[in-house]
Design an enzyme around this catalytic site. Structure first.
Site, short mmCIF file in Angstrom:
data_model
loop_
_atom_site.label_atom_id
_atom_site.label_comp_id
_atom_site.label_asym_id
_atom_site.label_seq_id
_atom_site.Cartn_x
_atom_site.Cartn_y
_atom_site.Cartn_z
N ASP A 1 0.82 -1.22 0.00
CA ASP A 1 0.00 0.00 0.00
C ASP A 1 0.85 1.26 0.00
O ASP A 1 2.07 1.22 0.18
CB ASP A 1 -0.95 -0.01 1.21
CG ASP A 1 -0.27 -0.41 2.52
OD1 ASP A 1 0.97 -0.32 2.60
OD2 ASP A 1 -0.97 -0.81 3.46
N GLU B 1 -9.65 -1.82 5.46
CA GLU B 1 -10.30 -1.50 6.73
C GLU B 1 -11.53 -2.38 6.95
O GLU B 1 -12.09 -2.93 5.99
CB GLU B 1 -10.72 -0.03 6.72
CG GLU B 1 -9.57 0.95 6.55
CD GLU B 1 -8.79 1.16 7.85
OE1 GLU B 1 -8.68 0.22 8.66
OE2 GLU B 1 -8.27 2.28 8.04
N HIS C 1 -7.04 -4.69 10.22
CA HIS C 1 -6.81 -4.46 8.78
C HIS C 1 -5.50 -5.12 8.32
O HIS C 1 -4.57 -5.29 9.10
CB HIS C 1 -6.88 -2.98 8.40
CG HIS C 1 -5.75 -2.10 8.82
ND1 HIS C 1 -5.94 -0.86 9.41
CD2 HIS C 1 -4.41 -2.23 8.70
CE1 HIS C 1 -4.78 -0.30 9.62
NE2 HIS C 1 -3.82 -1.11 9.21
N ASP D 1 -7.40 -2.64 14.23
CA ASP D 1 -8.77 -2.96 13.86
C ASP D 1 -8.85 -4.22 12.99
O ASP D 1 -9.89 -4.53 12.43
CB ASP D 1 -9.39 -1.77 13.11
CG ASP D 1 -8.59 -1.38 11.86
OD1 ASP D 1 -7.61 -2.08 11.52
OD2 ASP D 1 -8.95 -0.39 11.20
C1 GLP Z 1 -0.47 0.25 8.72
C2 GLP Z 1 -0.18 -0.47 7.38
C3 GLP Z 1 -0.33 -1.95 7.53
C4 GLP Z 1 0.34 -2.37 8.81
C5 GLP Z 1 -0.48 -1.88 9.97
C6 GLP Z 1 0.15 -2.12 11.32
O1 GLP Z 1 -1.51 1.15 8.64
N1 GLP Z 1 -0.94 -0.04 6.26
O2 GLP Z 1 0.22 -2.60 6.39
O3 GLP Z 1 0.43 -3.76 8.89
O4 GLP Z 1 -0.89 -0.55 9.79
O5 GLP Z 1 1.20 -1.26 11.54
P1 GLP Z 1 2.24 -1.46 12.70
O6 GLP Z 1 3.07 -2.63 12.32
O7 GLP Z 1 3.03 -0.19 12.76
O8 GLP Z 1 1.45 -1.71 13.94
#
Ligand code: GLP
Length: 241
Positions: free
Chosen positions: A67, A143, A138, A136
């Site tokens: 992404d 989402e 995702h 959440d």
């Molecule tokens: C972000 C990314 C995800 C990631 C998630 C968790 O928003 N788009 O790909 O896995 O949130 O992030 P983190 O590893 O910093 O908790």
């Protein structure tokens, strides 16, 4: 679903990097899917070490990231392109032209997303996709919703995600409200999926992902239906299993 509990965040990253190393050794021109966020950092650190030690050669590897923020210039500090360059791509011997991220600056998101799907397919599909998980549930930026989104698409980020990602910006108002993300279908088409999760604050989400119903309200629950998933947890993230 294979679940492996590692003693800490560092060993979790070593284990994940080892799985990717085995893939590159077996198929030097493989296609890898990468993720951003804090969760994969120990994985990327160990991937860089294995390359530095001469154990893994990334010169024929192709990558696609999950992404990118919509409207984000790739040279900006918070762009996922910059994150990948800083934390991995400049530390391994991958060819820059073989690394693919969605363009946050596109004027035509639908075409950009459609082209990304075509590029992944033309490369032969993703051999291993790395994932983190949002609070959440995702994956990528898919989402909680009423339906699972199939292909790469433009996403409206929900307040919980904006809050979670505000730590990378000077204020929450700076966090882009939209992102381009691989769809759930894009992720599920990967031949193997490796998820890395650390920290107590993700323990309940992990429990729901593994034991809860498969629902677009918790997008990562779809992984219960994938035939080749490895979930790597540190002890804190595994505490509620
Ligand atoms: C972000 C990314 C995800 C990631 C998630 C968790 O928003 N788009 O790909 O896995 O949130 O992030 P983190 O590893 O910093 O908790």
């Amino acid at each position: 679903m294979e679940i492996i509990v590692c003693k800490d965040y560092k060993s979790l990253g070593e284990k994940a990097a080892t799985i990717f190393a085995a893939q590159v050794l077996e198929k030097p021109d493989c296609v890898l899917g990468f993720a951003t966020g804090s969760s994969p950092l120990s994985t990327y650190a160990h991937m860089a070490k294995l390359c530095d030690d001469g154990i893994v050669d990334y010169s024929r590897v192709t990558t696609f990231n999950l992404d990118e923020y919509y409207g984000m210039d790739p040279t900006e500090e918070q762009s996922y392109r910059k994150f990948m360059d800083d934390n991995l791509f400049t530390k391994i011997n991958i060819k820059p032209e073989n690394t693919h991220l969605l363009s946050g600056l596109t004027q035509d998101p639908a075409s950009e997303c459609a082209q990304y799907e075509k590029d992944i397919a033309a490369a032969g599909g993703i051999d291993i996709q790395l994932l983190g998980i949002g609070h959440d549930g995702h994956i990528g930026f898919n989402e909680p919703a009423d339906d699972f989104a199939n292909d790469t698409h433009l996403v409206d980020l929900i307040p919980m995600t904006l809050e979670a990602n505000a730590r990378f910006f000077s204020s929450i108002d700076e966090v882009p409200k939209q992102a381009l993300s691989m769809g759930i279908g894009t992720i599920m088409r990967a031949r193997k999926i490796v998820m890395v999760v650390n920290g107590a604050e993700k323990a309940e989400t992990v429990k729901q992902m593994i034991y809860g119903p498969v629902t677009p309200k918790l997008p990562a629950s779809i992984l219960q239906f994938h035939q080749n998933v490895t979930v790597l947890l540190d002890e804190a993230a595994a505490a509620k299993l």
